[in-house]
Design an enzyme around this catalytic site. Structure first.
Site, PDB file in Angstrom:
ATOM      1  N   SER A   1      42.749  28.992  45.007  1.00 23.76           N
ATOM      2  CA  SER A   1      42.217  29.771  44.069  1.00 23.76           C
ATOM      3  C   SER A   1      43.322  30.741  43.518  1.00 23.76           C
ATOM      4  CB  SER A   1      41.249  30.843  44.889  1.00 23.76           C
ATOM      5  OG  SER A   1      42.005  31.660  45.870  1.00 23.76           O
TER       6      SER A   1
ATOM      7  N   THR B   1      39.712  32.367  48.736  1.00 26.12           N
ATOM      8  CA  THR B   1      39.848  34.030  49.125  1.00 26.12           C
ATOM      9  C   THR B   1      40.906  34.631  48.400  1.00 26.12           C
ATOM     10  OG1 THR B   1      41.222  33.558  51.199  1.00 26.12           O
ATOM     11  CG2 THR B   1      38.702  33.595  51.367  1.00 26.12           C
ATOM     12  N   ASP B   2      41.910  34.035  47.871  1.00 25.45           N
ATOM     13  CA  ASP B   2      43.100  34.771  47.230  1.00 25.45           C
ATOM     14  C   ASP B   2      42.638  35.366  45.943  1.00 25.45           C
ATOM     15  OD1 ASP B   2      44.768  33.910  49.221  1.00 25.45           O
ATOM     16  OD2 ASP B   2      45.841  32.382  47.830  1.00 25.45           O
TER      17      ASP B   2
END
Length: 341
Positions: free
Chosen positions: A73, A106-107
């Site tokens: 991400s 999740t980033d």
């Protein structure tokens, strides 16, 4: 708490139809060894493999998968955001889809979630989920996170909340939830705004509802957006300069989000650069690097035509500013959007 819905209480005819849209990330990651929770390859496992790894979700919903992307991400682009938004809206408009689950790294999960929170035109559930450990790790968190995300999307309680984030047994609003830890499974928090609720096995338990406008109540329509304008984030610090402001303007930025110190503090030389940028037509948003609390409108900012970010983090302020600039470049109108969304 409502009675839990076990598989024996559901029939094939009554199962909600949930589409899992995969974008990649750690939840779709693989490592060389089962003890590795860092230094792995994100975004390599297919959506079908994710579904097959959690057969229990078949008791919750009639599940189908769609591979929108398979990337880490941190490599997210505005093109991916626009394509994802169009795909989600198209599927939600169909009578054959009752809700969407998005698997994501999740980033930048919170940025995608807030983008969809502002652009999805449906009250059907949309839940975005990720993992902090790759699929190959001992005690991988992805399978349970995915199971609970499907359970949430399949529930009537999730309707009308906008985009929800479900990780580690917690339910948060896309507007107010952010990643707050780099490695642990307990990485996402809603800080001062508070969680909306919890997942207890497959049962959502909700206590609150976000009051800011979202989804069907916003003015942002992706069918009218060809592309998203460039907006840069500049991180404020002591002994700063105007150099990066000038570089952003030269590079073609239509907006700048300044992540200032404290309540949007700006170093004097940087302020001069931002004032010049605003005079040149670049919309400047004053935010904070702190991560919690409001950034209030100060006289110097108001006189310079700056927009105050309210309590949005710099990364979410960037998402809103990009969308706002597709509608107008009037700072006063954009300030109203920050107070509305």
């Amino acid at each position: 708490m409502k009675n839990r819905l076990g598989s024996e209480q559901r029939s094939e005819r009554t199962l909600p139809r949930i589409t899992i849209v995969a974008v990649g990330g750690t939840i779709a990651g693989k490592a060389t060894h089962a003890t590795q929770t860092t230094q792995y390859d994100p975004g390599v496992v297919s959506v079908n493999s994710l579904i097959e790894a959690v057969p229990q979700i078949r008791s919750l919903a009639d599940v189908s998968g769609y591979q929108a992307a398979n990337i880490p991400s941190f490599a997210l682009t505005t093109d991916v955001l626009l394509q994802l938004g169009a795909e989600v809206n198209e599927r939600l408009a169909s009578d054959s889809c009752d809700g969407i689950v998005i698997t994501h790294g999740t980033d930048t999960l919170e940025e995608t979630a807030y983008f969809l929170h502002l652009t999805v035109k449906s009250e059907k559930p949309v839940v975005i989920v990720g993992a902090m450990r790759p699929s190959t790790a001992i005690s991988a968190d992805g399978p349970l996170n995915l199971y609970q995300a499907v359970a949430l999307a399949a529930s009537s309680e999730a309707r009308g909340h906008g985009v929800l984030m479900s990780l580690n047994g917690r339910i948060g609003s896309a507007r107010d939830t952010s990643k707050s830890q780099t490695m642990t499974a307990d990485a996402f928090r809603s800080a001062e705004a508070g969680l909306l609720g919890y997942m207890v096995d497959e049962q959502p338990v909700l206590y609150y509802k976000s009051l800011r406008a979202h989804t069907t109540a916003t003015e942002f329509d992706l069918t009218e957006v060809g592309n998203l304008p460039r907006v840069d984030i500049l991180f404020g610090h002591s002994d700063d300069s105007r150099d990066l402001v000038d570089a952003a303007v030269k590079a073609g930025a239509k907006g700048i989000v300044h992540a200032g110190t404290g309540n949007g503090g700006i170093f004097p030389l940087t302020r001069v650069g931002l004032v010049d940028a605003a005079k040149a037509g670049v919309v400047v948003v004053s935010s904070s690097r702190i991560g919690n609390g409001l950034v209030t409108a100060k006289p110097a900012d108001t006189q310079s035509g700056f927009v105050s970010s309210d309590n949005l983090t710099p990364q979410k302020a960037r998402i809103l500013l990009m969308l706002a600039l597709t509608r107008t470049n009037d700072a006063r109108a954009i300030q109203k959007m920050f107070e509305t969304y």
